[in-house]
Structure formats: C-alpha cells, structure tokens
Design a protein around this motif. Structure first.
Motif, PDB file in Angstrom:
ATOM      1  N   PRO A  14     -65.567 -80.427 -22.613  1.00 37.31           N
ATOM      2  CA  PRO A  14     -64.569 -80.616 -23.464  1.00 37.31           C
ATOM      3  C   PRO A  14     -65.115 -80.792 -24.901  1.00 37.31           C
ATOM      4  O   PRO A  14     -66.023 -81.647 -25.277  1.00 37.31           O
ATOM      5  N   CYS A  93     -57.089 -77.112 -19.512  1.00 35.95           N
ATOM      6  CA  CYS A  93     -57.254 -76.564 -20.825  1.00 35.95           C
ATOM      7  C   CYS A  93     -57.308 -75.164 -21.423  1.00 35.95           C
ATOM      8  O   CYS A  93     -58.235 -74.545 -20.756  1.00 35.95           O
ATOM      9  N   CYS A 136     -57.210 -80.539 -23.427  1.00 31.78           N
ATOM     10  CA  CYS A 136     -57.551 -81.630 -23.008  1.00 31.78           C
ATOM     11  C   CYS A 136     -57.877 -82.253 -24.407  1.00 31.78           C
ATOM     12  O   CYS A 136     -57.632 -81.799 -25.706  1.00 31.78           O
TER      13      CYS A 136
HETATM   14 ZN   LIG Z   1     -60.672 -78.603 -23.433  1.00 33.91          ZN
END
Ligand SMILES: [Zn+2]
Length: 228
Positions: A14, A93, A136
């Motif tokens: 992420p 995401c 995210c």
């Molecule tokens: Zn992400």
C-alpha cells in the motif's frame, strides 16, 4: 450472489504503486464491434463466440480487452473494465489492489472537487452512484498529493453501505439493419429490462450511510480497521 470475478492480487505494498491498478493501458485493446451479435429471441446482446467470464453474475455482457496491466502507455482517465469490476466487487484499493480501508465509519472513497470548488454536503453523497472503487489509507495519501483532480483539498468520505446497482457502458438495440447504439443511455440498473442490451464497461455501486472525513486527520490518527 457469488462474484464471478476473482479477487485481484495486490500490485505492491500500500502506498507504493505509481500507476493505479484500475488504469487502462494503451496496449489493452477493447473488444471489436464486429464481435457483437443480437441473441436469438430478443434475449439481448451477445458475442459471436462467448467465453466463460464474458457475463457477470446478473447475466450482463462485459467488454473484453486484450493485453495486460503495463502494456504500452497508461491512460489515466480510463478505468479497465475487468479491474474496475474486480476492485468494486471485492472492495479492493483502486490503486494497489490490496484491501481498501474500512473502519466503523465504512469504506474509504475519494472524490474530485466540484467545478465551483465547493465541497459537497453529505446529502449530495448519500445514495450517490459511484464508479471509482475505494482506496486504502496509504494510497489515499499518495493520490491526494499527486492527482490533479483531487487538489487542492481532496473530498474523502466513508460509506457503511455499498451495493452493486448496475453498469455503465454502451446500450445497443436491434434493428433490421443490425445493432445500433443508443447514445441517450450511459448506465442502467440491473433491474432494467434493457440491461440485457448493455455492453458493460464499469460497475456502478450505490453508497449510503455516508460520512465526510478529514483525510489528513485520519492519516495522522488512523482509526482501527473494521472486520469485513
Ligand atoms: Zn492501496
């Protein structure tokens, strides 16, 4: 109803992915109009040779593409039909394809500024139809810095209730001369009897129980994740 698209593999950790997972690349060619046919008996749109995965769990026909993520140049304004649907279906995401942020306030979404620069009120987001999948928190921080349409101050909101509503795409109709496009319609709910004639390219969800959030505050003070 069981989703027919698999959960995607994350592109990377992420906050580390430069080109979003849902972005279409120039090498990912769209399906050809010549592949489309009217199914016998007025049963809607089909492909000459249908393959598993051409339809979603509602029986709607989806646009095919060739190639893969990373082929050619990124077209940042266009979302890939399959990857957008994967991200929306599994609440991944839209940038890294990992799990989207979810707290007791719901799933995290970003939205662009309105043309007049005003921030939307909650009542304008409640029951909104959304085609940009959630994000995210680390990717939201990167997007807020880099995406021109999110500057100067991104609109971030959370939604506790998210439901697949229908599809966006191209609506066809049968005529004695073959299939013709109906340019008046860009999206239809799954409840419409005309949705069988849609060549879908984006999944549309409806969001409810919306809360506007201060993204910078959440980045500085992350809230506990909520169980799926
Ligand atoms: Zn992400």
């Amino acid at each position: 109803m069981t989703p027919v698209v698999p959960r995607p593999e994350p592109l990377g950790p992420p906050g580390s992915v430069g080109i979003p997972f849902v972005t279409t690349w120039s090498g990912e060619l769209p399906s050809l109009f010549s592949e489309l046919v009217a199914r016998p008996g007025g049963r809607g749109l089909g492909y000459c040779h249908e393959r598993p995965g051409d339809r979603d769990e509602h029986g709607v026909l989806w646009a095919r593409t060739e190639g893969a993520w990373g082929d050619g140049e990124p077209r940042l304004a266009d979302q890939h039909p399959l990857r957008q649907r994967q991200a929306m279906t599994h609440m991944c995401c839209q940038i890294c394809a990992g799990p989207a942020s979810r707290t007791e306030r719901g799933w995290l979404f970003l939205a662009g500024q309105r043309p007049d620069g005003a921030r939307p009120a909650v009542r304008q987001l409640e029951a909104a139809h959304v085609m940009n999948p959630p994000v995210c928190l680390p990717c939201a921080a990167v997007a807020a810095r880099r995406c021109p349409h999110l500057r100067p101050r991104p609109v971030a909101f959370r939604a506790r209730w998210v439901k697949a509503l229908g599809v966006q795409g191209v609506l066809y109709g049968p005529t004695p001369f073959g299939l013709v496009v109906d340019p008046r319609v860009e999206a239809l709910p799954y409840t419409s009897r005309f949705v069988a004639w849609m060549h879908a390219s984006q999944l549309v969800v409806e969001v409810r129980r919306v809360t506007l959030i201060d993204l910078q505050h959440e980045l500085a003070h992350p809230r506990p994740a909520s169980a799926p």
